[in-house]
Design a protein around this motif. Structure first.
Motif, PDB file in Angstrom:
ATOM      1  N   UNK A 209       0.530  -0.729  -0.052  1.00  0.00           N
ATOM      2  CA  UNK A 209      -0.051  -0.169   0.052  1.00  0.00           C
ATOM      3  C   UNK A 209       0.855   1.251  -0.198  1.00  0.00           C
ATOM      4  N   UNK A 210       0.636   2.395  -0.404  1.00  0.00           N
ATOM      5  CA  UNK A 210       1.544   3.131  -0.841  1.00  0.00           C
ATOM      6  C   UNK A 210       0.928   4.902  -0.315  1.00  0.00           C
ATOM      7  N   UNK A 211       0.532   5.329  -0.270  1.00  0.00           N
ATOM      8  CA  UNK A 211       1.136   6.335   0.780  1.00  0.00           C
ATOM      9  C   UNK A 211       1.344   8.171   0.571  1.00  0.00           C
ATOM     10  N   UNK A 212       0.354   8.365  -0.196  1.00  0.00           N
ATOM     11  CA  UNK A 212       0.836   9.858  -0.463  1.00  0.00           C
ATOM     12  C   UNK A 212       1.366  10.432   1.038  1.00  0.00           C
ATOM     13  N   UNK A 213       2.728  11.243   0.888  1.00  0.00           N
ATOM     14  CA  UNK A 213       2.712  12.216   0.665  1.00  0.00           C
ATOM     15  C   UNK A 213       3.844  13.715   0.715  1.00  0.00           C
ATOM     16  N   UNK A 214       3.999  14.515   1.367  1.00  0.00           N
ATOM     17  CA  UNK A 214       5.075  15.521   1.272  1.00  0.00           C
ATOM     18  C   UNK A 214       6.721  15.490   1.884  1.00  0.00           C
ATOM     19  N   UNK A 215       7.640  15.635   1.367  1.00  0.00           N
ATOM     20  CA  UNK A 215       8.266  15.976   2.070  1.00  0.00           C
ATOM     21  C   UNK A 215       9.658  16.582   1.258  1.00  0.00           C
ATOM     22  N   UNK A 216       9.912  17.582   2.869  1.00  0.00           N
ATOM     23  CA  UNK A 216      10.735  18.448   2.092  1.00  0.00           C
ATOM     24  C   UNK A 216      11.731  18.495   3.006  1.00  0.00           C
ATOM     25  N   UNK A 217      12.988  18.529   2.808  1.00  0.00           N
ATOM     26  CA  UNK A 217      14.291  18.652   4.115  1.00  0.00           C
ATOM     27  C   UNK A 217      14.730  19.005   4.974  1.00  0.00           C
ATOM     28  N   UNK A 218      14.693  20.336   3.943  1.00  0.00           N
ATOM     29  CA  UNK A 218      15.259  21.442   4.631  1.00  0.00           C
ATOM     30  C   UNK A 218      14.778  22.808   3.727  1.00  0.00           C
ATOM     31  N   UNK A 219      13.776  23.251   4.604  1.00  0.00           N
ATOM     32  CA  UNK A 219      12.756  24.441   3.968  1.00  0.00           C
ATOM     33  C   UNK A 219      13.752  25.896   3.570  1.00  0.00           C
ATOM     34  N   UNK A 220      15.069  25.942   3.694  1.00  0.00           N
ATOM     35  CA  UNK A 220      15.788  27.239   3.773  1.00  0.00           C
ATOM     36  C   UNK A 220      15.977  26.846   2.201  1.00  0.00           C
TER      37      UNK A 220
ATOM     38  N   UNK B  60      14.617  25.347   0.531  1.00  0.00           N
ATOM     39  CA  UNK B  60      13.470  25.968  -1.268  1.00  0.00           C
ATOM     40  C   UNK B  60      12.739  27.074  -0.998  1.00  0.00           C
ATOM     41  N   UNK B  61      14.532  28.036  -0.354  1.00  0.00           N
ATOM     42  CA  UNK B  61      13.388  29.502  -0.139  1.00  0.00           C
ATOM     43  C   UNK B  61      14.450  30.283  -1.335  1.00  0.00           C
ATOM     44  N   UNK B  62      14.362  31.430  -1.904  1.00  0.00           N
ATOM     45  CA  UNK B  62      15.002  31.622  -2.984  1.00  0.00           C
ATOM     46  C   UNK B  62      15.754  32.887  -1.957  1.00  0.00           C
TER      47      UNK B  62
ATOM     48  N   UNK C 246       5.581  28.759   1.260  1.00  0.00           N
ATOM     49  CA  UNK C 246       6.639  28.594   2.803  1.00  0.00           C
ATOM     50  C   UNK C 246       6.675  31.003   2.114  1.00  0.00           C
ATOM     51  N   UNK C 247       7.048  31.055   2.713  1.00  0.00           N
ATOM     52  CA  UNK C 247       7.114  32.739   2.123  1.00  0.00           C
ATOM     53  C   UNK C 247       8.721  33.307   2.191  1.00  0.00           C
ATOM     54  N   UNK C 248       9.154  33.694   1.330  1.00  0.00           N
ATOM     55  CA  UNK C 248      10.683  34.706   1.425  1.00  0.00           C
ATOM     56  C   UNK C 248      10.753  35.966   1.745  1.00  0.00           C
ATOM     57  N   UNK C 249      11.580  36.597   2.342  1.00  0.00           N
ATOM     58  CA  UNK C 249      10.518  38.368   2.876  1.00  0.00           C
ATOM     59  C   UNK C 249      12.773  38.532   2.511  1.00  0.00           C
ATOM     60  N   UNK C 250      12.429  39.780   1.661  1.00  0.00           N
ATOM     61  CA  UNK C 250      13.603  40.340   1.727  1.00  0.00           C
ATOM     62  C   UNK C 250      14.223  41.319   2.839  1.00  0.00           C
ATOM     63  N   UNK C 251      14.996  41.411   3.433  1.00  0.00           N
ATOM     64  CA  UNK C 251      14.959  42.372   3.929  1.00  0.00           C
ATOM     65  C   UNK C 251      14.317  44.003   4.553  1.00  0.00           C
TER      66      UNK C 251
END
Length: 106
Positions: A1-12, A14-16, A37-42
């Motif tokens: 049986x396969x269960x769908x999931x989301x995996x992100x090893x490092x959220x940083x 993923x940011x730009x 996921x939000x990325x804000x410039x200073x």
């Protein structure tokens, strides 16, 4: 049986990195939660607003000022905030900031 999931090893990772502006992108969405996921410039900010659902903010990196209702708080890596639906809030990045927003549905 396969269960769908989301995996992100490092959220940083993923940011730009931004020199100016705010970038957001959805990393997961289903009938119970939307993760953005939000990325804000200073110096960038999301002005005061409300959400129609309860929400969770998790600050991943950087430093920001977080306004929840009438209270101004410091946010840094590891800061967590749960907000009920309708609570006014705002975010102002002091440095390059990465934040995860979880919108809780139903």
């Amino acid at each position: 049986m396969s269960t769908a999931y989301t995996y992100v090893a490092d959220l940083n990772q993923e940011s730009i990195p931004l020199e100016d502006g705010i970038l957001s992108h959805t990393i997961h969405q289903d009938d119970r939660v939307k993760a953005v996921l939000f990325t804000f410039a200073a110096g960038q900010e999301l002005s005061e607003h409300t959400a129609s659902t309860p929400a969770i903010l998790q600050f991943i990196s950087g430093e920001a000022k977080l306004t929840l209702g009438q209270e101004m708080l410091d946010a840094r890596p590891g800061t967590f905030a749960h907000m009920p639906a309708g609570l006014s809030h705002a975010i102002q990045a002091k440095t390059l900031t990465v934040m995860l927003l979880l919108l809780l549905k139903g």
